[in-house]
Scaffold this motif. Structure first.
Motif: not given
Lengths: 361, 361
Positions: B156-159, B288-294, B300-304
């Motif tokens: 889930g990242t993008e340039w 967890e995907t970094e801001k600016g790289s999203r 893409a994310f997770k539950t606990p």
């Protein structure tokens, strides 16, 4: 512009069974209650996996493919396999090619990039109207395989026997006659076919390969050409041409419902004879393809001259038939009458041919 | 089993615009009065040639592709281009690859078969949650090109910028974000994409290449990988994946009708923000995907925990959504929200996520 479907005599892509198109249409927005089109399915989903597995199983059943053969559904059609066969099978670096037309020539040229290719026969002197007899084949010893193109769309010829290869595996491009009749798969090392004639739509190459011919791939070939990788991954190293595989499945089910390859062969003999018998007795049309070398899939003939060829094509379109123009390499007329062409379509063409002869002799 | 269409969050093949499917359905038996399906058309016919030319022209218009670029419609998707790019562009035999996820890694591995590949950056230490800054890129001098994968579906990242390559041509795999926003094509040497995400169906690879990068092909590569041959033959050396090109044409017309890439970008920003803003403020979901790289295409994310991930996926299916399960490499949840996913679909998912959080916190 027509509301009616035409009789489509295209050499490929070519006419599909109406039932196949109707099913594809009806399932377009929602495949069997999945809530989505097959076009939209993840290739890793269980719904798609079932389509994939069923398609493979139906092909195995229809062609009676022995258990020691793998079926691969690959990208790129037959042309991709021209090179892939050579890259995968050339251990000794030597293969013999029988050139009976345009595509076998292209296959040989492509393979020659990757090894020592010997032309075991070339039909150029008889303008590819003849399929060589066993005696005419100059097959070397100690080679990796012998390659043939089983049906030649441009010249309208077809192998009517399986050649003896002195023990080397036989590789056959069956793009234009696969599923048109039963074949004894065990006599071939590799069978491959582009799907866009008797199997469905362009973009899919079907490879049927004897397991012992799948060897560890060479290091410097593109991954989509690695037979071992594609066999290990069941053709899903990457996203396969998923919709084309679905259409293949629909076509195979249609063939099975008609009665399988025995029934296809019966129909194809009858359809081809209708045209060929008429051409043989006609002193107007020119039909030079040798008896014994004739294709049941493509009938290539001529009128007495080029102007009449053009007139024939023009008037055939007006009469609701398309793609009867011969390939640019040979001119004349070509009727491609694959499995999906109904008897009525060939009869309709025959009536047109008779009328055209009367009016133009 | 459902009569309704589901919201399909598949990473690819993925949801298509309903209008595209409806048109494909309505034209299935008879394309615009031609009397046949597009599936059945000879690729050499004038009717098909018009579909092909229109598709190319629409892509050129939509992406504002400069005149010194060629558009190729090739078999095999992006994976075929992993090798083809290297085989065609490696004159010096040196190329640098930026590894930001699964597919850029595969592209680098494939290219390494054919030349000296240097990894200019590898995100494995941050689990691919980060797109490198310009300073983090270790780009060599005197190379043939730099390769990036512009959007990484699994992570889930993008340039969000175009890297400086020290003068080397930039090659970008845009499989999963092409058509999602305007790009300045002139800053790229080669753009390529598999069609099965934002462009249509699997089995088609679109290549947009600056003309000066099309050089005489090396002698030992398969013909379908020869960019010069395919450019000379306008992608029709052999039968192209003709139906997939037609579907691409339908998708492109739909994008144009919506308002083009500017409008797509607006919608995609809005859709992605809906999920991302919620995930950022939630102390239940893990994003967890970094801001600016999203990525705007894949969130893409997770539950606990894994049990709740599984429960989320199960209940989402019951609620009429599919393919929300994260890739097997990372687990968790992944929502792929390409162009064809309407805002309502993302809203529907958001409501579900809120409810799930309340019930399971």
């Amino acid at each position: 512009m027509t509301n009616k479907r035409v009789y489509n005599f295209s050499a490929g892509p070519s006419q599909l069974p109406l039932e196949v198109l109707e099913t594809a249409r009806d399932q377009m927005l929602n495949y069997e209650g999945s809530g989505m089109s097959v076009m939209e399915m993840s290739h890793r989903s269980s719904t798609y996996q079932k389509i994939f597995d069923d398609t493979k199983a139906t092909l195995k059943r229809l062609m009676n493919i022995p258990d020691n053969y793998k079926i691969l559904f690959l990208h790129g059609g037959a042309t991709q396999q021209f090179g892939a066969v050579a890259l995968n099978l050339m251990d000794k670096g030597r293969a013999d090619y029988v050139v009976t037309g345009n595509f076998s020539k292209k296959a040989a040229q492509e393979a020659a990039k990757f090894g020592d290719v010997h032309i075991a026969y070339d039909g150029k002197d008889n303008n590819y109207t003849h399929i060589p007899t066993q005696d005419e084949l100059d097959i070397r010893d100690d080679i990796d395989y012998v390659h043939i193109c089983q049906n030649n769309t441009i010249y309208g010829t077809e192998w009517n026997y399986v050649p003896d290869t002195k023990g080397a595996p036989l590789v056959a491009d069956m793009s234009s006659d696969i599923l048109s009749r039963p074949v004894d798969v065990s006599r071939y090392g590799v069978i491959y076919a582009g799907a866009q004639k008797n199997m469905g739509i362009a973009g899919l190459g079907v490879v049927i390969i004897r397991e012992d011919l799948i060897k560890p791939h060479k290091e410097n070939i593109q991954v989509l050409a690695e037979y071992d990788t594609m066999a290990d991954k069941d053709s899903m190293y990457n996203t396969p041409p998923a919709y084309a595989i679905y259409v293949l499945g629909l076509v195979l089910k249609w063939v099975e419902k008609q009665g399988g390859l025995e029934e296809m062969e019966k129909r194809n003999i009858k359809k081809a004879a209708l045209l060929q018998d008429y051409l043989d007795q006609s002193d107007f049309y020119i039909y030079e393809t040798e008896k014994g070398s004739r294709s049941r899939m493509n009938v290539a003939f001529k009128t007495p001259n080029k102007d009449l060829d053009a007139k024939f094509v023009k008037e055939s379109i007006e009469a609701g038939m398309t793609n009867l123009k011969g390939h640019r390499a040979v001119g004349g007329i070509r009727a491609s009458i694959y499995n999906a062409m109904p008897y009525e379509g060939v009869e309709y063409l025959l009536q047109f041919m008779k009328k055209f002869e009367e009016e133009n002799r």
